[in-house]
Write a protein that holds these residues in place. Structure first.
Motif, mmCIF file in Angstrom:
data_model
loop_
_atom_site.group_PDB
_atom_site.id
_atom_site.type_symbol
_atom_site.label_atom_id
_atom_site.label_comp_id
_atom_site.label_asym_id
_atom_site.label_seq_id
_atom_site.Cartn_x
_atom_site.Cartn_y
_atom_site.Cartn_z
ATOM 1 N N SER A 158 5.959 -15.691 50.635
ATOM 2 C CA SER A 158 7.353 -15.934 51.089
ATOM 3 C C SER A 158 8.310 -16.355 49.985
ATOM 4 N N TYR A 159 7.762 -16.751 48.854
ATOM 5 C CA TYR A 159 8.626 -17.194 47.748
ATOM 6 C C TYR A 159 8.996 -16.040 46.816
ATOM 7 N N CYS A 160 8.336 -14.896 46.967
ATOM 8 C CA CYS A 160 8.334 -13.940 45.855
ATOM 9 C C CYS A 160 9.343 -12.800 45.998
ATOM 10 N N PRO A 161 10.206 -12.656 45.009
ATOM 11 C CA PRO A 161 11.195 -11.572 45.035
ATOM 12 C C PRO A 161 10.573 -10.188 44.856
ATOM 13 N N GLN A 162 9.278 -10.137 44.504
ATOM 14 C CA GLN A 162 8.654 -8.835 44.239
ATOM 15 C C GLN A 162 7.886 -8.280 45.443
ATOM 16 N N SER A 163 7.877 -9.041 46.533
ATOM 17 C CA SER A 163 7.165 -8.572 47.720
ATOM 18 C C SER A 163 7.940 -7.442 48.383
ATOM 19 N N ALA A 164 7.212 -6.383 48.786
ATOM 20 C CA ALA A 164 7.849 -5.242 49.460
ATOM 21 C C ALA A 164 8.281 -5.621 50.875
ATOM 22 N N HIS A 165 7.849 -6.796 51.356
ATOM 23 C CA HIS A 165 8.201 -7.222 52.719
ATOM 24 C C HIS A 165 9.636 -7.724 52.822
ATOM 25 N N TYR A 166 10.266 -8.004 51.674
ATOM 26 C CA TYR A 166 11.621 -8.579 51.709
ATOM 27 C C TYR A 166 12.584 -7.726 50.908
ATOM 28 N N ASP B 160 -1.064 -22.187 44.502
ATOM 29 C CA ASP B 160 0.295 -22.400 45.014
ATOM 30 C C ASP B 160 0.499 -23.697 45.797
ATOM 31 N N THR B 161 -0.369 -23.962 46.809
ATOM 32 C CA THR B 161 -0.166 -25.139 47.663
ATOM 33 C C THR B 161 -1.509 -25.560 48.255
ATOM 34 N N SER B 162 -1.501 -26.384 49.293
ATOM 35 C CA SER B 162 -2.778 -26.817 49.886
ATOM 36 C C SER B 162 -3.363 -25.696 50.737
ATOM 37 N N GLU B 163 -4.653 -25.788 51.009
ATOM 38 C CA GLU B 163 -5.302 -24.796 51.871
ATOM 39 C C GLU B 163 -4.665 -24.802 53.265
ATOM 40 N N ASN B 164 -4.333 -26.000 53.758
ATOM 41 C CA ASN B 164 -3.745 -26.118 55.108
ATOM 42 C C ASN B 164 -2.388 -25.462 55.222
ATOM 43 N N PHE B 165 -1.583 -25.609 54.189
ATOM 44 C CA PHE B 165 -0.203 -25.105 54.253
ATOM 45 C C PHE B 165 -0.125 -23.621 53.907
ATOM 46 N N TYR B 166 -1.202 -23.093 53.309
ATOM 47 C CA TYR B 166 -1.172 -21.733 52.741
ATOM 48 C C TYR B 166 -0.687 -20.676 53.725
ATOM 49 N N GLU B 167 -1.190 -20.747 54.968
ATOM 50 C CA GLU B 167 -0.860 -19.662 55.926
ATOM 51 C C GLU B 167 0.610 -19.689 56.350
ATOM 52 N N ASN B 168 1.319 -20.791 56.034
ATOM 53 C CA ASN B 168 2.764 -20.811 56.295
ATOM 54 C C ASN B 168 3.526 -20.019 55.250
ATOM 55 N N ILE B 169 2.860 -19.704 54.151
ATOM 56 C CA ILE B 169 3.533 -19.084 53.002
ATOM 57 C C ILE B 169 3.100 -17.635 52.805
ATOM 58 N N LEU C 255 8.180 -25.362 48.527
ATOM 59 C CA LEU C 255 7.913 -24.322 49.531
ATOM 60 C C LEU C 255 8.125 -24.863 50.951
ATOM 61 N N GLY C 256 8.365 -26.189 51.035
ATOM 62 C CA GLY C 256 8.468 -26.824 52.352
ATOM 63 C C GLY C 256 7.225 -27.654 52.636
ATOM 64 N N PRO D 55 12.245 -15.278 52.369
ATOM 65 C CA PRO D 55 12.337 -16.210 53.496
ATOM 66 C C PRO D 55 12.642 -17.652 53.080
ATOM 67 N N LEU D 56 12.333 -18.020 51.834
ATOM 68 C CA LEU D 56 12.510 -19.416 51.428
ATOM 69 C C LEU D 56 13.795 -19.639 50.632
ATOM 70 N N SER D 57 14.691 -18.649 50.674
ATOM 71 C CA SER D 57 15.868 -18.727 49.787
ATOM 72 C C SER D 57 16.778 -19.908 50.099
ATOM 73 N N ASN D 58 16.710 -20.442 51.331
ATOM 74 C CA ASN D 58 17.594 -21.571 51.668
ATOM 75 C C ASN D 58 16.889 -22.921 51.603
ATOM 76 N N ASN D 59 15.681 -22.960 51.049
ATOM 77 C CA ASN D 59 14.970 -24.242 50.921
ATOM 78 C C ASN D 59 15.761 -25.227 50.064
ATOM 79 N N SER D 60 15.491 -26.520 50.255
ATOM 80 C CA SER D 60 16.159 -27.550 49.430
ATOM 81 C C SER D 60 15.578 -27.550 48.032
ATOM 82 N N ALA D 61 16.401 -28.000 47.079
ATOM 83 C CA ALA D 61 15.930 -28.122 45.695
ATOM 84 C C ALA D 61 14.896 -29.251 45.621
ATOM 85 N N VAL D 62 14.033 -29.179 44.611
ATOM 86 C CA VAL D 62 12.997 -30.210 44.416
ATOM 87 C C VAL D 62 13.590 -31.337 43.561
ATOM 88 N N ALA D 63 13.388 -32.574 43.994
ATOM 89 C CA ALA D 63 13.904 -33.717 43.229
ATOM 90 C C ALA D 63 13.103 -33.868 41.941
#
Ligand code: SAM
Ligand code: DTB
Ligand code: SF4
Length: 325
Positions: A71-79, A169-178, A209-210, A245-253
């Motif tokens: 969901s973060y990637c500009p190179q995915s054919a899905h977006y 990228d992230t935790s195993e639990n959060f992975y399927e959200n991404i 990533l949220g 899909p993540l283009s409107n996420n908040s910036a990281v502090a």
């Protein structure tokens, strides 16, 4: 708990530790920020030369139209993004880019392809030739090509590959959200194949990533308990690209970034902790804090894979100002 965990961190000053409990990782991550950075500086000074920062250059050798849905990637054919897809570059184009990278002071050249996985075809044979050519230039060579089987990893090793980048990228639990087109286990499996072939492992993650703090702690816990630990750990912050899909996420502090870097440094004292994507959104002073907290590698050059990076002149100015070599 704070005192106990500081005793544990003090042990890292003598030898790297390779089995961390989730509670230990959590206690380190949750230290007051100055205490955390103070500890990471001690660990960093013991295991590395803090004034030495490795410069790496990235080149996208095959861009866009990737079948994965990260969901973060500009190179995915899905977006629908503004990234222009291109087929595999030629050997000459790669050699020219690697020579330029070397002339600009890079010691590692990393080639990325927007593939789900490597296939045994002409493109892979061409990549093997690229690896051979870059390694003949006396540069460390890294590739990130998606999933690999054991045999493909061995071929890359034989061609002269130093490192393979494959992020969790992230935790195993959060992975399927991404990402849903592959699993965390698939990722771990490729890392095993890379390690078995005798290639060093470059594996890290993305903030922004949220995910929750717990997810970041779990990611660090998984990375630090890989045995052996990854030789290099890229810490990216999400580059928010229009159309993903993540283009409107908040910036990281910046505080979150520092916490992540400092904890990674303590858990994996000998790793190159790489301040990766998202650096161009940071001020020079924020980047300086990241180096202080334990980051000791960057991607240099005007471009990452498809998004802008910090201008080379600005990097050189910062290195001069901070006395980094
Ligand atoms: N396709 C291969 C793969 O996914 O392993 C290699 C290329 S892929 C672009 C390499 C890494 O770039 C991803 O694992 C991810 O961590 C990072 N990345 C991609 N898009 C990003 C973004 N928008 N912001 C930050 N990091 C990103
Ligand atoms: C990594 O962890 N970060 C780099 C490298 N490994 C391949 C990639 C960052 C990509 C950022 C988005 C882009 O430029 O396309
Ligand atoms: Fe493809 Fe890699 Fe982008 Fe995922 S991160 S869509 S696998 S290029």
């Amino acid at each position: 708990m704070t005192n106990n965990i500081l005793d544990t961190v003090a042990q890292v000053l003598t030898a790297a530790k390779n089995s961390w409990s989730l509670d230990e990782v959590k206690s380190i991550y949750n230290l007051p920020l100055f205490e955390l950075i103070y500890q990471s500086i001690s660990v960093h000074k013991t295991h590395n030369e803090p004034g030495h920062v490795q410069k790496c250059t990235l080149l996208s050798i095959k861009t866009g139209n990737c079948s994965e849905n990260c969901s973060y990637c500009p190179q995915s054919a899905h977006y629908e993004t503004k990234v222009e897809s291109t087929p595999l570059l030629s050997l000459d184009e790669v050699i020219t880019a690697a020579n330029n990278a070397k002339a600009s002071g890079s010691s590692r050249f990393c080639m990325g392809a927007a593939w789900r996985q490597v296939n045994d075809n002409q493109d892979f044979d061409n990549v093997l030739a690229m690896v051979k050519a870059v390694s003949n230039l006396d540069l460390e060579v890294c590739c990130t090509l998606g999933m690999l089987n054991e045999n493909q990893a061995v071929k890359l090793k034989e061609a002269g590959l130093t490192a393979y980048n494959h992020n969790l990228d992230t935790s195993e639990n959060f992975y399927e959200n991404i990402i849903t087109t592959r699993t965390y286990k698939d990722r771990l499996n490729t890392l095993t194949n890379v390690r078995k072939a005798g290639i060093t492992v470059c594996c890290g993650g993305i903030l922004g990533l949220g995910e929750s703090h717990e997810d970041r702690i779990e990611l660090l816990h998984t990375l630090a308990n890989l045995n052996p630990q990854p030789e290099s750990v890229p810490i990216n912050t999400l580059v928010r690209v229009e159309g993903t899909p993540l283009s409107n996420n908040s910036a990281v502090a910046i505080w979150d970034m520092l916490r992540m870097i400092a904890t990674a440094r303590i858990l994996m004292p000998q790793a190159k902790v790489r301040l990766s994507a998202g650096r161009s959104e940071m001020s020079a002073s924020e980047q300086a804090l990241c180096f202080l907290a334990g980051a000791n590698s960057i991607f240099m050059g005007d471009k990452l894979l498809t998004t802008p990076n910090v201008e080379e002149d600005l990097d050189n100015e910062l290195f001069m100002a901070l006395g980094l070599s």
